[in-house]
Each structure stands twice: as C-alpha cells, then as structure tokens.
Design an enzyme around this catalytic site. Structure first.
Site, mmCIF file in Angstrom:
data_model
loop_
_atom_site.group_PDB
_atom_site.id
_atom_site.type_symbol
_atom_site.label_atom_id
_atom_site.label_comp_id
_atom_site.label_asym_id
_atom_site.label_seq_id
_atom_site.Cartn_x
_atom_site.Cartn_y
_atom_site.Cartn_z
ATOM 1 N N GLY A 1 0.794 -1.214 0.000
ATOM 2 C CA GLY A 1 0.000 0.000 0.000
ATOM 3 C C GLY A 1 0.829 1.268 0.000
ATOM 4 O O GLY A 1 0.349 2.327 -0.389
ATOM 5 N N VAL B 1 8.829 -2.601 -4.243
ATOM 6 C CA VAL B 1 10.157 -3.101 -3.905
ATOM 7 C C VAL B 1 10.871 -3.538 -5.176
ATOM 8 O O VAL B 1 10.304 -4.254 -6.010
ATOM 9 C CB VAL B 1 10.070 -4.275 -2.914
ATOM 10 C CG1 VAL B 1 11.474 -4.751 -2.538
ATOM 11 C CG2 VAL B 1 9.307 -3.864 -1.660
ATOM 12 N N LYS C 1 12.966 -0.315 -1.412
ATOM 13 C CA LYS C 1 11.537 -0.010 -1.361
ATOM 14 C C LYS C 1 11.325 1.481 -1.625
ATOM 15 O O LYS C 1 11.726 2.318 -0.826
ATOM 16 C CB LYS C 1 10.923 -0.385 -0.011
ATOM 17 C CG LYS C 1 9.416 -0.120 0.014
ATOM 18 C CD LYS C 1 8.725 -0.777 1.185
ATOM 19 C CE LYS C 1 8.902 -0.003 2.454
ATOM 20 N NZ LYS C 1 8.084 -0.553 3.563
ATOM 21 N N ASP D 1 1.356 -4.948 11.868
ATOM 22 C CA ASP D 1 0.926 -5.450 10.562
ATOM 23 C C ASP D 1 1.654 -6.758 10.221
ATOM 24 O O ASP D 1 2.257 -6.890 9.155
ATOM 25 C CB ASP D 1 1.174 -4.400 9.477
ATOM 26 C CG ASP D 1 0.388 -4.705 8.195
ATOM 27 O OD1 ASP D 1 -0.556 -5.525 8.268
ATOM 28 O OD2 ASP D 1 0.703 -4.127 7.145
#
Length: 588
Positions: free
Chosen positions: A378, A382, A396, A496
């Site tokens: 989101g 990468v 990233k 997460d």
C-alpha cells in the site's frame, strides 16, 4: 502422582527428601536458587516423563548420575553454580531431546565427550567455568542447532576445530580463558548469524586474524585480546557495521585500524600492548606520523627534526580532529534533517558514500523500471538492485498518495526509526535511506526466497515448504516479536504481521519486514493508537470494529480503541463505549 514441583527462589536448606525418588510422574522439577545440599549422585531418581529439571545455584556435590541418560523426554537441564565433580557422563548422549544443558560454574573435570554429538536438539550448551581439559571435539560441528556455546574458563587445549563453522545457527560463541592454540580458523567466518558475542580472549592463538571474519556483519562484541596473533587487522572489518565493542589488546598486531566506528570509539585499553597499531583511536598514534623520519647524522638535522616533528604532528592531529568533527556534524545534521522537517536532497547509507550508492541504485534499476520490481504494497514498491560491488539489495520506493504527504512522511520516518533502534537475526536489516524532492526509498538486505505469501500461493514452489520449515518460520517470527516486545527499550509493536511481510532467505530463515506502521511504546504512560494493519489479519475484536466502521467511512469520524485486560474502550466521534472482549454483538 506429583507432576510439577516448583520451590525455586527460597531459603530452603538441608538434603533432598529420599521420597522424591519415588515421584516417577514428575514432568517439571524446579529447585533453583536455594541452599540445598547433598550428593547429587543418589539424591534423585530416573523420571521417564521429566521435561525440565532446574537445580542451579545450590550446594550439591558429587558426580552426575549416568542413569540420567534414561530421562529420554528431558528438554532442559540446569545444574550450574554447584560443586559437581567428575566427568560428564557419556550416557548423556541418549538425551536426544535435550535443548538446554547448563553445567557451568562447577568442578567438572575430564574431556568433553565426543558422544555429545548425538544430542542434535541442543541449542544452548554451557560448560563454562569448570576444569574440563583436552581438546574441543571435532564432532561439535554436528550440533547444527546450537545457538549458544560457552566453553570458557576451562583448561581446554589444542586448536579450535574447523568443524565449529558447521554450527551455522550460533549467535554467541565464548571460548575465552583456556589454553587453545593454533590459528583462528577461517571457518568461524561462516557463522554469519553470530550476533551477541565472539570471545576468543585469553588463549594462545597465533597467526593472522582471518579476513573471513568480515562476514560477521551482525556481530556486536568482538574480543580477541590476550593472544599472540600477528600481522594487521583486516581492513575489510570496516564492513562489520553492527560492531559496538572491540578488544584486541595484548597481542602482536600492527598496522592501521579498519575504518569502523567501533574501533575509533573504543577506549585506549582495547589496544594496549601491541606491536604497532596506528589510527585515530584513543591512545594510538596516527598512521602517517611514521613518515616524519629525518636523518640525524648532523646537528642541524637533529634540530630540524625536533622542531618540525612536533609541528607536523600537531597539524596532522588538528586535521584529523577537524575531519572527524566534520563527519560527525554532517552525519548528525543529516539524521536530524532526515527525521525532522527538511525536504532537501538527503541520503544516508551507513559506512558508504551515500550519493554514490544513490546513483548506483538509480542505474541498477534503470530509474526504477518495472522489470526490476519484485513486490509492492500500500505504501511502496520493492525493486531488486545489484550494485557494482556485486552486492544485491532490496529497495523499497515509497509511492506518494495525492494529498497525503504528511501520512507518507510519517510511515517513512516510522520505518527508519524502528529499524535503527533494533537489530535481530529475524528482522530484516535496513542499510540506508534516501529522502529528496524526487523520491523517497529505503535500502534493505535482499532475501532470496521473497515473501512467505508468494511462496504459499505458488503451487509448484510451496512443495519445498515442508512442516519442519514451517515450524522454523513460526519460531523465527516468534523470536523476533519476543525481542521487539520484551527486549527493546522502549518496546516496539509492528501492527501489521502477515505473510507478505515475512521474508525468507535462501535457507528459509524468516525475517519480519515493513515497519511503516510500527509504534514505539512509552512504558511510563498509556498508549493509544488508531486501527492499523491489514483487514483479515487483525485480532477478532479489531476485525469486528473494522466491519462496523469500514475504511471508506474514515473521513466521517475517527475511531480509536485501547485494551486493558478483558475490556476494550472504543471512542467514535467523542462518544465512548466500554465492551467486554467476550461480547460478540456488533457495536451500534
């Protein structure tokens, strides 16, 4: 019928009751840190169901009973801090389920039994502070699951076996205060997960320090003091970025120190009694001061020498201080700006030339061409980048969301802050970051096998993920979470955890990644947070709240919650409701 007996941390005295031998149903026995006495040989029996036995820090004496080899289910045996004598019984080879064996701080003698190689479940072997003699058996390399090995403060002799390099999971290796000789085997450089400690001090090791040790890039503490190695410290040690403590005193070393802050910031006693080390560290002369050699055959040459040498030394020292101060100031200024308010052209790659690496990454990815993209989420995509040095890194690049520059910057800084505070073998390493008006990206170690999610979804590749590897992945993730929650100050919560944020290397070792939503908890106050994470991976109560107030309604109000014991406090547009976690109704 007694299954568990725990009497640890008391002031119990006297011998063990004879009736304890009859408690054959025992699964856990804990008597640590008392003042119990008695001959250990006949104080305890054989317990076929015993899983854990803790007898440390008492006053037991006698010899270890060979019959304990019949405790087949034993996984942890702690007997440190007593007065146990005699040899380690070879019958212990039957304890194939044993994971922890701590016999340290006793009076054990004899050799380390070669038969211990059959104890392949061991991950912690502590035999330090005894009187063990002989050589370290070459069969030590068969203990492939060892994570901690302590053989220090004994009378071991002979060379360090090359096979120790096969203990590839070691994170701490302590062989100090023995009579070990020969050279340091280059195979020690294969222990790439060594993190906490490599201590070979107070032995009689000779030869040069192997350059292969530069592969220990996660190592924090290196102690090679009080030996006899010669030559120079390999310059490649500059790439051991994690080093915080170094001691190479009382050796025969010479030449310049590696360009590594751990060496430059080490105290002067870390370099005492060497042949000729030089560098900018405390207590050492600058390496270029040796150039000030003037022929003193005549009187005027001597005068010139005595005048010019101190002046040149002062100039060189002043230049070094100015250079060091400039580097420190610029690095501090950069970090303050990068994590503060500046939006200028900033870049940091630790121990590298930042702008050069920035250009290398742009060239390697052809300005972030899609063909180099290996994943995304989101907040960014990468890319795989191979630098001119041959090193492969993962980059990233953050994807800006229109109108959410503040949110983008918050996630960017959060990841940098979290990953500069922690270092663990199961947490992906951050090498550096870039922040300028053109782009923002972070540079990580590259994980060959990608994410767990991708592997699970690939019907052909997933067959290699047998149950042993799956269990090890769970262990890896658990150890990383335990480290963040319990060993970090302040604690860090990821918020997460999901399969796409678990990366695997070529050996299927798992590392947690993506700390954009991570939070550092303040232990001295309450901690509040809005819902963060991925739908489907949230705990049940959070999922229920998410169902009640989906993301598409987020502009209509702010939903926050805090948990304490079995209660959840929900706040929505200044209206508060308390809910027990065992209630299942949807919140109105």
């Amino acid at each position: 019928m007694l299954v568990r007996f725990a009497a640890l941390d008391n002031h119990l005295t006297g011998p063990i009751p004879k009736s304890l031998k009859n408690c054959i149903s025992l699964e856990r026995l804990r008597l640590e840190r008392n003042q119990l006495v008695g001959n250990i040989t006949n104080s305890f029996g054989v317990y076929p169901h015993l899983d854990y036995m803790g007898l440390s820090d008492n006053q037991f004496y006698g010899k270890l009973p060979p019959a304990w080899g019949e405790n087949y289910k034993l996984t942890a045996l702690y007997i440190s801090g007593n007065r146990i004598t005699g040899r380690i019984p070879s019958e212990f080879k039957k304890l194939i389920n044993l994971r922890v064996l701590d016999l340290s701080s006793n009076l054990l003698t004899g050799e380390i039994p070669m038969q211990m190689s059959s104890m392949t479940s061991l991950y912690n072997l502590s035999l330090g502070d005894n009187m063990l003699s002989g050589m370290i058996p070459s069969t030590i390399g068969e203990l492939r699951n060892l994570e901690r090995l302590d053989l220090s403060k004994n009378r071991l002799s002979g060379p360090i076996p090359e096979e120790i390099g096969d203990c590839s999971k070691l994170i701490s290796l302590k062989l100090s205060e023995n009579n070990l000789n020969g050279s340091i085997p280059s195979q020690v450089g294969s222990l790439i997960y060594l993190q906490e400690l490599l201590d070979l001090s107070h032995n009689a090791l000779v030869g040069e320090i192997p350059s292969q040790l530069d592969k220990l890039t996660d190592l924090l503490v290196l102690n090679l003091s009080h030996n006899l190695p010669s030559g120079s410290i390999p310059s490649s040690f500059q790439y051991m970025l994690s080093l915080t403590t170094v001691d190479v005193s009382y050796n025969e070393l010479e030449g310049p120190l590696p360009n590594n802050k751990a060496f430059y910031q080490a105290p002067a006693e870390s370099f005492f009694q060497n042949k000729g080390l030089c560098g900018q560290a405390q207590g050492l002369i600058p390496c270029n001061s040796s150039l000030a050699k003037v022929h003193d055959g005549k009187g005027n040459h001597k005068i010139l020498f005595y005048i010019l040498f101190p002046i040149m030394g002062m100039i060189l020292l002043l230049c070094a201080l100015v250079k060091f101060g400039s580097i420190f100031y610029n690095k501090r200024k950069f970090i303050v700006e990068a994590l503060g308010e500046s939006n200028g052209d900033l870049f940091s790659i630790w121990n590298f030339d930042g702008r050069t690496v920035y250009e290398d990454i742009i060239i390697a990815t052809e300005d972030f061409d899609d063909k180099y993209c290996i994943g995304g989420g989101g907040y960014g995509r990468v890319y795989k980048a191979e630098l001119p040095t041959g090193q492969i890194v993962a980059v990233k690049k953050l994807i800006p969301v229109e109108g959410n520059e503040v949110v983008d910057e918050r996630f960017f800084r959060s990841e940098i802050k979290a990953l500069t505070e922690i270092r663990h073998r199961n947490i992906v390493r951050l090498f550096g970051f870039c922040s300028n008006v053109r782009c923002k990206f972070l540079v990580y170690e590259y994980m060959d096998n990608g994410s767990l999610a991708d592997l699970l979804c690939d019907q052909e590749e997933v067959v290699v993920l047998d149950w042993t590897k799956r269990v090890n992945i769970v262990k890896d993730v658990s150890q990383a979470l335990s480290y963040m929650h319990c060993d970090c100050v302040p604690p860090i919560i990821h918020r997460d955890i999901k399969s796409s944020n678990i990366l695997l290397d070529s050996d299927s070792k798992a590392c947690i990644s993506d700390f954009g939503t991570a939070r550092l908890l303040r232990p001295d106050s309450s901690n509040w947070t809005t819902i963060a994470g991925t739908y489907g991976y949230l705990p049940p109560v959070m999922t229920e709240l998410w169902d009640s107030y989906p993301v598409k309604h987020s502009r209509q109000g702010v939903l926050t919650f805090v948990t304490r014991h079995d209660l959840v406090l929900i706040k929505w547009n200044n209206q508060t409701k308390v809910l027990h976690t065992n209630q299942s109704q949807v919140i109105p």
